[in-house]
Design an enzyme around this catalytic site. Structure first.
Site, PDB file in Angstrom:
ATOM      1  N   GLU A 107       0.934  -1.082  -0.058  1.00 26.51           N
ATOM      2  CA  GLU A 107       0.046  -0.442   0.000  1.00 26.51           C
ATOM      3  C   GLU A 107       0.854   1.273   0.212  1.00 26.51           C
ATOM      4  O   GLU A 107       1.889   0.910   0.974  1.00 26.51           O
ATOM      5  CB  GLU A 107      -0.607  -0.361   1.383  1.00 26.51           C
ATOM      6  CG  GLU A 107      -1.734  -1.238   1.552  1.00 26.51           C
ATOM      7  CD  GLU A 107      -2.277  -1.402   0.270  1.00 26.51           C
ATOM      8  OE1 GLU A 107      -2.671  -1.165  -0.273  1.00 26.51           O
ATOM      9  OE2 GLU A 107      -2.841  -2.923   0.667  1.00 26.51           O
ATOM     10  N   TYR A 108      -0.087   2.249  -1.140  1.00 23.72           N
ATOM     11  CA  TYR A 108       1.101   3.882  -0.681  1.00 23.72           C
ATOM     12  C   TYR A 108       1.391   3.969   0.496  1.00 23.72           C
ATOM     13  O   TYR A 108       0.351   3.543   1.843  1.00 23.72           O
ATOM     14  CB  TYR A 108       0.471   4.249  -1.582  1.00 23.72           C
ATOM     15  CG  TYR A 108      -0.682   4.936  -1.325  1.00 23.72           C
ATOM     16  CD1 TYR A 108      -0.675   6.313  -0.302  1.00 23.72           C
ATOM     17  CD2 TYR A 108      -1.971   4.880  -1.321  1.00 23.72           C
ATOM     18  CE1 TYR A 108      -1.656   7.135   0.234  1.00 23.72           C
ATOM     19  CE2 TYR A 108      -3.148   5.915  -1.297  1.00 23.72           C
ATOM     20  CZ  TYR A 108      -3.027   6.619  -0.475  1.00 23.72           C
ATOM     21  OH  TYR A 108      -4.113   6.806  -0.269  1.00 23.72           O
ATOM     22  N   GLU A 134       0.491   0.045  -4.513  1.00 20.26           N
ATOM     23  CA  GLU A 134      -0.927   0.539  -4.745  1.00 20.26           C
ATOM     24  C   GLU A 134      -1.401   1.314  -4.857  1.00 20.26           C
ATOM     25  O   GLU A 134      -0.621   2.771  -4.242  1.00 20.26           O
ATOM     26  CB  GLU A 134      -1.474  -0.342  -3.287  1.00 20.26           C
ATOM     27  CG  GLU A 134      -3.480   0.358  -3.428  1.00 20.26           C
ATOM     28  CD  GLU A 134      -3.232   1.679  -2.466  1.00 20.26           C
ATOM     29  OE1 GLU A 134      -3.706   2.402  -2.960  1.00 20.26           O
ATOM     30  OE2 GLU A 134      -2.884   1.393  -0.539  1.00 20.26           O
ATOM     31  N   GLU A 137      -6.412   5.304  -5.300  1.00 23.89           N
ATOM     32  CA  GLU A 137      -6.634   7.248  -5.680  1.00 23.89           C
ATOM     33  C   GLU A 137      -6.691   7.085  -7.694  1.00 23.89           C
ATOM     34  O   GLU A 137      -7.663   8.101  -8.234  1.00 23.89           O
ATOM     35  CB  GLU A 137      -6.295   8.101  -5.738  1.00 23.89           C
ATOM     36  CG  GLU A 137      -4.639   8.319  -5.912  1.00 23.89           C
ATOM     37  CD  GLU A 137      -3.267   7.339  -5.537  1.00 23.89           C
ATOM     38  OE1 GLU A 137      -2.256   7.555  -5.844  1.00 23.89           O
ATOM     39  OE2 GLU A 137      -3.527   5.973  -4.842  1.00 23.89           O
ATOM     40  N   SER A 181      -1.172  10.515  -2.090  1.00 25.78           N
ATOM     41  CA  SER A 181      -2.456   9.890  -3.068  1.00 25.78           C
ATOM     42  C   SER A 181      -2.880  11.650  -3.340  1.00 25.78           C
ATOM     43  O   SER A 181      -2.812  11.696  -5.148  1.00 25.78           O
ATOM     44  CB  SER A 181      -3.100   9.059  -2.486  1.00 25.78           C
ATOM     45  OG  SER A 181      -3.389   9.576  -1.620  1.00 25.78           O
ATOM     46  N   ARG A 182      -2.445  12.327  -2.728  1.00 25.55           N
ATOM     47  CA  ARG A 182      -3.086  13.805  -3.351  1.00 25.55           C
ATOM     48  C   ARG A 182      -2.185  14.151  -4.520  1.00 25.55           C
ATOM     49  O   ARG A 182      -2.214  15.076  -6.130  1.00 25.55           O
ATOM     50  CB  ARG A 182      -3.232  14.830  -2.179  1.00 25.55           C
ATOM     51  CG  ARG A 182      -4.744  15.064  -2.031  1.00 25.55           C
ATOM     52  CD  ARG A 182      -4.981  14.066  -1.409  1.00 25.55           C
ATOM     53  NE  ARG A 182      -4.252  13.812   0.256  1.00 25.55           N
ATOM     54  CZ  ARG A 182      -4.526  12.779   1.220  1.00 25.55           C
ATOM     55  NH1 ARG A 182      -5.047  11.561   0.712  1.00 25.55           N
ATOM     56  NH2 ARG A 182      -3.797  12.902   2.268  1.00 25.55           N
TER      57      ARG A 182
END
Length: 306
Positions: A107-108, A134, A137, A181-182
């Site tokens: 996962e990130y 991953e 998003e 993720s942003r």
């Protein structure tokens, strides 16, 4: 790499064999991974859930047995590790499983430093193993909508504000990493970015944090990214993009995100089966490392001013 490719590339394929999987960490993401692995999906047909690893003594979860880290690393049956633990532990787990000859889905964020991520990718290549970070998003309906909205348009300026409750930095990393993720959205929409400035405002007694980052596109267009976290703040995204041809203010309701972790698993299984080109894999690696490099630069900027 998109979810549709991930799904359709597996549909109708009969697995010659199954890859044995262990899930490390059974929090929110780990629990979703276990659910997807146990349900009949095109990608799950290629995977065999052997057990999970947790620091807590749980015995079993939904009938899935707990196994020790040592057994997961040494077992010939385990060929794949899903790393779903706290961000601060990702690097160590990835290194151990790659050194043991296992493929890794994490996962990130993959790591909390750019150099560590680069080293781990080198290790994966040396071992001939898949290392997949991953990014659900990018599989969201909102992102698909944005991608269509910005294509071919000339950006003048933009901003992305994310609000949520507080996160413990010791466990989840500096806000530029825990919120990567942003940053990935902005880079995926507007290309590689450069850092202009970054500030961090904190009131630890109130569990309040606000990180303000000023970025620039290759065409010198300004993008502002803000992460604001405090007790009681609702999880929300506020965006504003101004183009020569008009503006996009905030996100319309574009539907429910369905099975985004499963879509990510589809992509991972396609990598295990060698269905992505070297060019596609290299472009993804370049983007991930660029985002991690930016996150580290932001952290350096903020910490140098404290």
């Amino acid at each position: 790499m998109n979810a549709e490719v991930g799904q359709d590339g597996l549909r109708g394929l009969e697995p010659e064999r199954k890859f044995g999987v262990v899930v490390v960490g059974v929090g929110r993401a780990g629990s979703v991974r276990i659910r997807d692995l146990r349900n009949p999906h095109p990608s799950s047909a290629f995977l065999n859930l052997i057990g999970f690893v947790s620091r807590r003594e749980l015995g079993s979860v939904e009938g899935v047995p707990q196994i020790s880290l040592e057994d997961a690393l040494s077992s010939q049956e385990v060929e794949v590790a899903y790393i779903c633990s706290e961000n601060s532990s990702h690097e160590d787990y990835i290194r151990q499983f790659l050194n043991a000859g296992k493929h890794v889905l994490v996962e990130y964020p993959m790591t909390l430093s750019w150099a560590a991520a680069r080293d781990l990718w080198d290790l994966a290549e040396q071992k001939g193993r898949v290392l997949h970070e991953e990014h659900v998003e990018l599989l969201m309906e909102e992102f698909a909508f944005l991608k269509k909205e910005v294509v071919g348009k000339d950006l003048l300026k933009g901003s992305l504000l994310f609000t949520a409750g507080p996160l413990e930095e010791e466990r989840f990393g500096f806000p530029a990493f825990s919120g990567i993720s942003r940053l990935t959205w902005l880079v995926s929409l507007f290309g590689e970015l450069s850092l202009v400035s970054a500030t961090l405002e904190q009131r630890k007694e109130d569990q309040y944090m606000k990180m303000t980052v000023c970025l620039e596109t290759e065409n010198k267009r300004p993008l502002t990214w803000i992460e604001e976290k405090a007790p009681g703040l609702k999880r929300n995204r506020h965006l504003s993009f101004h183009f020569k041809s008009g503006s996009l203010e905030n996100m319309p309701n574009v539907g429910v995100n369905k099975n985004i972790f499963l879509k990510d698993q589809n992509i991972f299984v396609q990598k295990l089966l060698g269905q992505f080109s070297e060019k596609e894999l290299a472009a993804e690696k370049k983007r991930i490392l660029h985002c991690l490099w930016l996150a580290e630069e932001i952290q350096k900027h903020c910490c140098s001013k404290e």
